[in-house]
Design a protein around this motif. Structure first.
Motif, PDB file in Angstrom:
ATOM      1  N   THR A  18      -1.968   0.372   4.388  1.00 44.90           N
ATOM      2  CA  THR A  18      -2.225  -0.319   5.642  1.00 44.90           C
ATOM      3  C   THR A  18      -1.595  -1.706   5.586  1.00 44.90           C
ATOM      4  OG1 THR A  18      -4.262  -1.333   4.829  1.00 44.90           O
ATOM      5  CG2 THR A  18      -4.443   0.846   5.854  1.00 44.90           C
ATOM      6  N   VAL A  19      -1.471  -2.323   6.731  1.00 44.69           N
ATOM      7  CA  VAL A  19      -0.906  -3.674   6.792  1.00 44.69           C
ATOM      8  C   VAL A  19      -1.756  -4.628   5.974  1.00 44.69           C
ATOM      9  CG1 VAL A  19      -0.385  -5.582   8.327  1.00 44.69           C
ATOM     10  CG2 VAL A  19       0.108  -3.262   9.041  1.00 44.69           C
ATOM     11  N   GLU A  20      -3.042  -4.424   6.045  1.00 42.24           N
ATOM     12  CA  GLU A  20      -3.959  -5.290   5.311  1.00 42.24           C
ATOM     13  C   GLU A  20      -3.690  -5.207   3.797  1.00 42.24           C
ATOM     14  OE1 GLU A  20      -6.361  -8.276   5.593  1.00 42.24           O
ATOM     15  OE2 GLU A  20      -5.800  -7.068   7.333  1.00 42.24           O
ATOM     16  N   GLU A  21      -3.492  -4.003   3.329  1.00 42.54           N
ATOM     17  CA  GLU A  21      -3.206  -3.814   1.903  1.00 42.54           C
ATOM     18  C   GLU A  21      -1.860  -4.427   1.545  1.00 42.54           C
ATOM     19  OE1 GLU A  21      -5.281   0.308   0.507  1.00 42.54           O
ATOM     20  OE2 GLU A  21      -3.729   0.494   2.021  1.00 42.54           O
ATOM     21  N   ASP A  22      -0.882  -4.221   2.407  1.00 46.16           N
ATOM     22  CA  ASP A  22       0.440  -4.810   2.161  1.00 46.16           C
ATOM     23  C   ASP A  22       0.334  -6.321   2.040  1.00 46.16           C
ATOM     24  OD1 ASP A  22       1.761  -2.408   2.106  1.00 46.16           O
ATOM     25  OD2 ASP A  22       2.431  -2.481   4.183  1.00 46.16           O
ATOM     26  N   GLY A  45      -7.521  -7.539  -5.070  1.00 49.58           N
ATOM     27  CA  GLY A  45      -8.583  -7.018  -4.211  1.00 49.58           C
ATOM     28  C   GLY A  45      -8.205  -5.731  -3.505  1.00 49.58           C
ATOM     29  N   LEU A  46      -7.477  -4.895  -4.223  1.00 48.03           N
ATOM     30  CA  LEU A  46      -7.036  -3.628  -3.633  1.00 48.03           C
ATOM     31  C   LEU A  46      -7.718  -2.449  -4.309  1.00 48.03           C
ATOM     32  CD1 LEU A  46      -3.243  -4.489  -3.525  1.00 48.03           C
ATOM     33  CD2 LEU A  46      -4.627  -4.017  -1.504  1.00 48.03           C
ATOM     34  N   LEU A  47      -8.052  -1.467  -3.516  1.00 50.42           N
ATOM     35  CA  LEU A  47      -8.645  -0.247  -4.076  1.00 50.42           C
ATOM     36  C   LEU A  47      -7.555   0.781  -4.331  1.00 50.42           C
ATOM     37  CD1 LEU A  47     -11.881   0.064  -1.939  1.00 50.42           C
ATOM     38  CD2 LEU A  47     -11.717  -0.469  -4.371  1.00 50.42           C
ATOM     39  N   ARG A  48      -6.542   0.358  -5.084  1.00 53.74           N
ATOM     40  CA  ARG A  48      -5.406   1.219  -5.414  1.00 53.74           C
ATOM     41  C   ARG A  48      -5.209   1.172  -6.910  1.00 53.74           C
ATOM     42  NH1 ARG A  48      -2.752   4.213  -1.220  1.00 53.74           N
ATOM     43  NH2 ARG A  48      -3.232   3.175   0.724  1.00 53.74           N
ATOM     44  N   CYS A  49      -4.499   2.142  -7.431  1.00 47.78           N
ATOM     45  CA  CYS A  49      -4.175   2.055  -8.849  1.00 47.78           C
ATOM     46  C   CYS A  49      -2.887   1.235  -9.008  1.00 47.78           C
ATOM     47  CB  CYS A  49      -4.030   3.438  -9.474  1.00 47.78           C
ATOM     48  SG  CYS A  49      -2.507   4.284  -9.096  1.00 47.78           S
ATOM     49  N   CYS A  53       0.516   0.366  -6.573  1.00 48.12           N
ATOM     50  CA  CYS A  53       0.944  -0.981  -6.173  1.00 48.12           C
ATOM     51  C   CYS A  53       2.409  -1.218  -6.560  1.00 48.12           C
ATOM     52  CB  CYS A  53       0.064  -2.026  -6.841  1.00 48.12           C
ATOM     53  SG  CYS A  53      -1.644  -2.024  -6.276  1.00 48.12           S
ATOM     54  N   ARG A  54       2.733  -0.834  -7.772  1.00 51.81           N
ATOM     55  CA  ARG A  54       4.115  -1.036  -8.220  1.00 51.81           C
ATOM     56  C   ARG A  54       5.095  -0.284  -7.328  1.00 51.81           C
ATOM     57  NH1 ARG A  54       7.541   1.790 -11.189  1.00 51.81           N
ATOM     58  NH2 ARG A  54       5.980   3.334 -11.758  1.00 51.81           N
ATOM     59  N   LEU A  55       4.728   0.951  -7.030  1.00 49.16           N
ATOM     60  CA  LEU A  55       5.581   1.785  -6.210  1.00 49.16           C
ATOM     61  C   LEU A  55       5.755   1.185  -4.811  1.00 49.16           C
ATOM     62  CD1 LEU A  55       6.794   4.418  -7.218  1.00 49.16           C
ATOM     63  CD2 LEU A  55       5.158   5.640  -5.810  1.00 49.16           C
ATOM     64  N   ARG A  56       4.650   0.738  -4.258  1.00 43.81           N
ATOM     65  CA  ARG A  56       4.700   0.154  -2.922  1.00 43.81           C
ATOM     66  C   ARG A  56       5.592  -1.088  -2.909  1.00 43.81           C
ATOM     67  NH1 ARG A  56       4.577   1.472   2.323  1.00 43.81           N
ATOM     68  NH2 ARG A  56       3.821  -0.209   3.620  1.00 43.81           N
ATOM     69  N   TRP A  57       5.451  -1.899  -3.936  1.00 50.11           N
ATOM     70  CA  TRP A  57       6.237  -3.123  -4.015  1.00 50.11           C
ATOM     71  C   TRP A  57       7.715  -2.793  -4.210  1.00 50.11           C
ATOM     72  CZ3 TRP A  57       6.139  -8.100  -2.910  1.00 50.11           C
ATOM     73  CH2 TRP A  57       7.096  -8.942  -3.486  1.00 50.11           C
ATOM     74  N   THR A  58       8.020  -1.974  -5.166  1.00 51.21           N
ATOM     75  CA  THR A  58       9.424  -1.728  -5.492  1.00 51.21           C
ATOM     76  C   THR A  58      10.138  -0.920  -4.412  1.00 51.21           C
ATOM     77  OG1 THR A  58       8.802   0.200  -6.794  1.00 51.21           O
ATOM     78  CG2 THR A  58       9.103  -1.827  -7.974  1.00 51.21           C
ATOM     79  N   ASN A  59       9.417  -0.058  -3.756  1.00 50.80           N
ATOM     80  CA  ASN A  59      10.091   0.815  -2.792  1.00 50.80           C
ATOM     81  C   ASN A  59      10.028   0.319  -1.350  1.00 50.80           C
ATOM     82  OD1 ASN A  59      10.948   2.692  -4.672  1.00 50.80           O
ATOM     83  ND2 ASN A  59       9.137   3.955  -4.455  1.00 50.80           N
ATOM     84  N   TYR A  60       9.150  -0.623  -1.090  1.00 52.90           N
ATOM     85  CA  TYR A  60       8.996  -0.975   0.314  1.00 52.90           C
ATOM     86  C   TYR A  60       8.834  -2.470   0.580  1.00 52.90           C
ATOM     87  CZ  TYR A  60       7.870   0.067   5.154  1.00 52.90           C
ATOM     88  OH  TYR A  60       7.908   0.156   6.521  1.00 52.90           O
ATOM     89  N   LEU A  61       8.130  -3.164  -0.255  1.00 50.46           N
ATOM     90  CA  LEU A  61       7.799  -4.554   0.076  1.00 50.46           C
ATOM     91  C   LEU A  61       8.743  -5.590  -0.514  1.00 50.46           C
ATOM     92  CD1 LEU A  61       3.911  -4.312  -0.317  1.00 50.46           C
ATOM     93  CD2 LEU A  61       5.246  -4.202   1.786  1.00 50.46           C
ATOM     94  N   ARG A  62       9.444  -5.205  -1.557  1.00 46.37           N
ATOM     95  CA  ARG A  62      10.360  -6.142  -2.202  1.00 46.37           C
ATOM     96  C   ARG A  62      11.261  -6.808  -1.178  1.00 46.37           C
ATOM     97  NH1 ARG A  62      13.455  -2.627  -6.174  1.00 46.37           N
ATOM     98  NH2 ARG A  62      15.184  -3.754  -5.252  1.00 46.37           N
TER      99      ARG A  62
END
Length: 256
Positions: A18-22, A45-49, A53-62
């Motif tokens: 979600t945007v909030e998690e991002d 403060g995320l309910l993720r493993c 998080c790494r995947l989200r950062w490297t593939n989308y948020l970087r």
DNA sequence: AAATTGTGCAACCGCACGGCG
DNA sequence: CCGCCGTGCGGTTGCACAATT
């Protein structure tokens, strides 16, 4: 063997971010940098493993990610590199600034594989798909296409060949390395058995010196698109993240 | 217009690898 | 040398959307 899972999965969230998690992840990494991924979700403060998080950062948020389709030159690089490296997507991605292994892998599986097959080239070996024996031909008449691609392939061949020919004309075509005669002799509805018998190395990617490694592969011949349709984030583009903060209900989108 | 089928991509899963004690 | 741990990688899956029937 008996190894603990990378994270305690009970109570962890899965699925789309979600945007909030991002926001939380971006804020955390901007503040603290990339540290121990396992600790990131807890600290952010995320309910993720941590993996997620790494995947989200490297593939989308970087911030240095390019968005959008791969350009023709990038596609060519991917094909060339795949011929050298096989499915080592991270190594391939390392040669394409702003691109992720996941992105390249997806692009390969959905676009490039199809194109190569349409051209009668085995995407695994980068060699011509060998004509079947007579026996095989009798068994499979007409020759079967891969189940999932049947329909689309049959419908798109007429469209894809002119595309290919068009690309072929372009100096920055992704298919420069393919023997143009082989293409010109084919009708739009060619099948792979009509491919002229030329040696694979005549049509395949011009391999660099076999002694060269992935890290030393020379791409000086590559043309880098100066202003393609790609969207390259620059430092100022961190401002995009202000939008995220202002617009909590929308999914994070950064594509121009 | 509705149902079905196909496509593309984000995300997950499990294994491999390297560092460290 | 061995086992643990964190991270990275590649294959696969699931879902939203588009295209087709």
């Amino acid at each position: 063997m008996g190894r603990k899972p990378c994270c305690e999965k009970v109570g962890l969230k899965k699925g789309p971010w979600t945007v909030e998690e991002d926001k939380k992840l971006i804020n955390f990494i901007l503040t603290n940098g990339q540290c121990c991924w396992r600790a990131v979700p807890k600290l952010a403060g995320l309910l993720r493993c941590g993996k997620s998080c790494r995947l989200r950062w490297t593939n989308y948020l970087r911030p240095d990610l390019k968005r959008g389709l791969l350009s023709a030159s990038e596609e060519k690089m991917v094909i060339d590199l795949h011929a050298h490296l096989g499915n080592r997507w991270s190594k391939i991605a390392a040669q394409l600034p702003g691109r992720t292994d996941n992105e390249i892998k997806n692009h390969w599986n959905t676009h490039i594989k199809k194109k190569l097959r349409n051209m009668g080239i085995d995407p695994l070996t980068h060699k011509l798909i060998s004509p079947p024996t007579e026996q095989q031909q009798q068994k499979h008449n007409p020759p079967p296409l891969e189940a999932k691609e049947n329909k689309r392939n049959a419908a798109s061949l007429e469209l894809t060949m002119p595309e290919i020919k068009e690309q072929e004309k372009s100096s920055s075509s992704a298919f420069n390395s393919i023997d143009t005669n082989a293409l010109q002799t084919k009708t739009p509805l060619f099948c792979t058995y009509e491919i002229p018998s030329i040696l694979p190395d005549e049509i395949l990617v011009p391999c660099a010196d076999s002694s060269s490694t992935s890290s030393s592969y020379n791409f000086s011949c590559m043309e880098w698109p100066e202003s393609s349709n790609l969207y390259l984030w620059e430092m100022d583009d961190f401002n995009c993240w202000d939008l995220i903060c202002d617009d909590g209900d929308k999914r994070l989108t950064v594509d121009g």
